[in-house]
Design an enzyme around this catalytic site. Structure first.
Site, PDB file in Angstrom:
ATOM      1  CG  LEU A 269      53.200  66.390  -1.532  1.00  0.00           C
ATOM      2  CD1 LEU A 269      52.110  66.982  -0.636  1.00  0.00           C
ATOM      3  CD2 LEU A 269      53.685  67.440  -2.534  1.00  0.00           C
ATOM      4  N   GLY A 270      56.426  63.587   0.226  1.00  0.00           N
ATOM      5  CA  GLY A 270      57.426  63.206   1.227  1.00  0.00           C
ATOM      6  C   GLY A 270      57.027  61.895   1.881  1.00  0.00           C
ATOM      7  CG  HIS A 271      59.304  58.752   2.308  1.00  0.00           C
ATOM      8  ND1 HIS A 271      60.188  58.157   3.167  1.00  0.00           N
ATOM      9  CD2 HIS A 271      60.021  59.169   1.247  1.00  0.00           C
ATOM     10  CE1 HIS A 271      61.389  58.209   2.622  1.00  0.00           C
ATOM     11  NE2 HIS A 271      61.325  58.828   1.454  1.00  0.00           N
ATOM     12  N   GLY A 272      57.640  59.410   5.725  1.00  0.00           N
ATOM     13  CA  GLY A 272      58.238  59.245   7.048  1.00  0.00           C
ATOM     14  C   GLY A 272      58.337  57.768   7.359  1.00  0.00           C
TER      15      GLY A 272
ATOM     16  CG  ASP B 111      59.093  63.715  17.261  1.00  0.00           C
ATOM     17  OD1 ASP B 111      60.278  63.911  17.635  1.00  0.00           O
ATOM     18  OD2 ASP B 111      58.802  63.055  16.245  1.00  0.00           O
TER      19      ASP B 111
ATOM     20  CB  THR C  28      63.936  63.380  17.717  1.00  0.00           C
ATOM     21  OG1 THR C  28      62.730  62.960  17.058  1.00  0.00           O
ATOM     22  CG2 THR C  28      65.093  63.284  16.751  1.00  0.00           C
TER      23      THR C  28
ATOM     24  CG  ASP D   2      54.981  63.386  12.703  1.00  0.00           C
ATOM     25  OD1 ASP D   2      54.076  62.654  13.142  1.00  0.00           O
ATOM     26  OD2 ASP D   2      56.089  62.959  12.361  1.00  0.00           O
TER      27      ASP D   2
ATOM     28  CB  ALA E 118      52.864  58.559   6.749  1.00  0.00           C
ATOM     29  CE  LYS E 119      55.983  54.621   0.188  1.00  0.00           C
ATOM     30  NZ  LYS E 119      55.683  53.307  -0.384  1.00  0.00           N
ATOM     31  CB  VAL E 120      52.782  63.029   2.621  1.00  0.00           C
ATOM     32  CG1 VAL E 120      51.860  64.224   2.483  1.00  0.00           C
ATOM     33  CG2 VAL E 120      52.869  62.592   4.086  1.00  0.00           C
TER      34      VAL E 120
ATOM     35  CE  LYS F  43      61.463  64.632  14.200  1.00  0.00           C
ATOM     36  NZ  LYS F  43      62.058  63.290  14.099  1.00  0.00           N
TER      37      LYS F  43
ATOM     38  CG  ASN G  76      57.917  66.361  13.102  1.00  0.00           C
ATOM     39  OD1 ASN G  76      57.888  65.791  12.009  1.00  0.00           O
ATOM     40  ND2 ASN G  76      58.129  65.710  14.231  1.00  0.00           N
TER      41      ASN G  76
END
Ligand code: ATP
Length: 310
Positions: A23-26, A139, A179, A157, A29-31, A141, A144
């Site tokens: 679904l996404g990654h940061g 954080d 950030t 997050d 993490a990978k989701v 933003k 998130n």
């Protein structure tokens, strides 16, 4: 290696969750999309590699993220269902939020004022809940803030969050993190800060971005950008209403002791205006159509962090 690939993303986790597409990654993490095979519930499975986390000394932060997420159950905060671990990975089974990041919506243009109000009311409700439990997100933003299928905002997050127990003897937090474009001047100042006031500054930047479609403090040179943040040097675009202008200015007050608090935000005329039913039930997000080519891009900002908390 095949075994590595299996460990990277097993198709069935602990015999309980079937894992699907990413679904996404940061940064850490990978989701993935997941399904609880016992209950049929769909989840977002966040997978964090222990080795990477240990290497950069972030294990305490991960433990903190887990403790915080277990504490903060609120309709505008992504729910953590359970945490599992293998030899090399930590798995967070979380509430699946299917509408994507608020960031992607703003990237298409500024929002209509009543929709911005709806999201801001939901954000403040979540932030108020966290602060009442002594949790500071640190954080906040648009990246998130996720949106569910009904357009409800969900804060996620909590990887940089802090508890009130992290306050030093002066009653302040001392970790410089966040950030850059969203970080409060007193956080950059390194003299200690009130986590609640710092979160509200970030909410002010978010409100500005929702209404403007671009950031209040921007500069290619980070030092010049910090200087603008320190001075509270920003201008509201002409389409901001006077009530919106007043609230943004009170949130982006560089002096944390005179910055508006949550009770006063909730009491402000801009915040209190009721949301038309058509906006609440509107699943299609509507945007103002301005000339985007004249407006600066929203920075896809990076993190600053200097950890000093135990
Ligand atoms: P960062 O680099 O900001 O620290 P991270 O490594 O902690 O990020 P997250 O931001 O938690 O990772 O998640 C990465 C992406 O995965 C998100 O930006 C979002 O697109 C997606 N995602 C995260 N949580 C969920 C969820 N509960 N439901 C749906 N998608 C999600």
């Amino acid at each position: 290696m095949a075994a590595g690939a299996m460990e990277e993303r097993p198709s069935v986790l602990h015999g309980k969750y079937e894992l699907g597409r990413m679904l996404g990654h940061g940064t850490f993490a990978k989701v993935y999309h997941g399904k609880n095979l016992q209950t049929g519930r769909h989840v977002a499975m966040k997978v964090v590699g222990k080795e990477k986390v240990i290497k950069v000394g972030m294990m305490e932060q991960i433990k903190r993220e887990i403790s915080v997420m277990k504490m903060v159950k609120h309709r505008n905060i992504v729910e953590l269902h359970e945490v599992m671990a293998s030899k090399s990975k930590i798995y967070f089974a979380m509430e699946l939020v299917r509408g994507g990041e608020l960031f992607n919506k703003i990237a298409k243009g500024r929002l209509r004022e009543d929709l911005a109000r709806l999201y801001f009311q939901q954000l403040i409700s979540a932030v108020d809940f966290c602060h009442s439990r002594g949790v500071y997100h640190r954080d906040l933003k648009p990246e998130n803030l996720l949106l569910d299928e009904d357009g409800n905002l969900k804060v996620t997050d909590f990887g940089l969050s802090a508890f009130s127990e992290h306050l030093k003897q002066d009653g302040l937090l001392h970790t410089t993190c966040g950030t850059p474009a969203y970080v409060a001047p007193e956080v950059i100042g390194k003299k200690g800060y009130d986590g609640a006031k710092a979160d509200l500054w970030s909410c002010g930047v978010i409100l500005y971005v929702l209404l403007a479609g671009f950031l209040p403090f921007q500069d290619d040179n980070i030092v010049a950008m910090y200087r603008k943040i320190y001075r509270g040097d920003f201008k509201c675009p002409p389409w901001f209403t006077s009530e919106a202008r007043r609230l943004v200015t009170k949130l982006l007050d560089p002096n944390p002791s005179t910055r508006i608090n949550i009770a006063k935000i909730m009491d402000s005329s801009w915040f209190k205006k009721s949301i038309p039913k058509t906006v609440k039930s509107n699943k299609e997000i509507e945007f103002e159509t301005g000339d985007k080519s004249k407006e600066p891009e929203i920075l896809n900002a990076f993190h600053i962090i200097s950890l000093s908390e135990g």
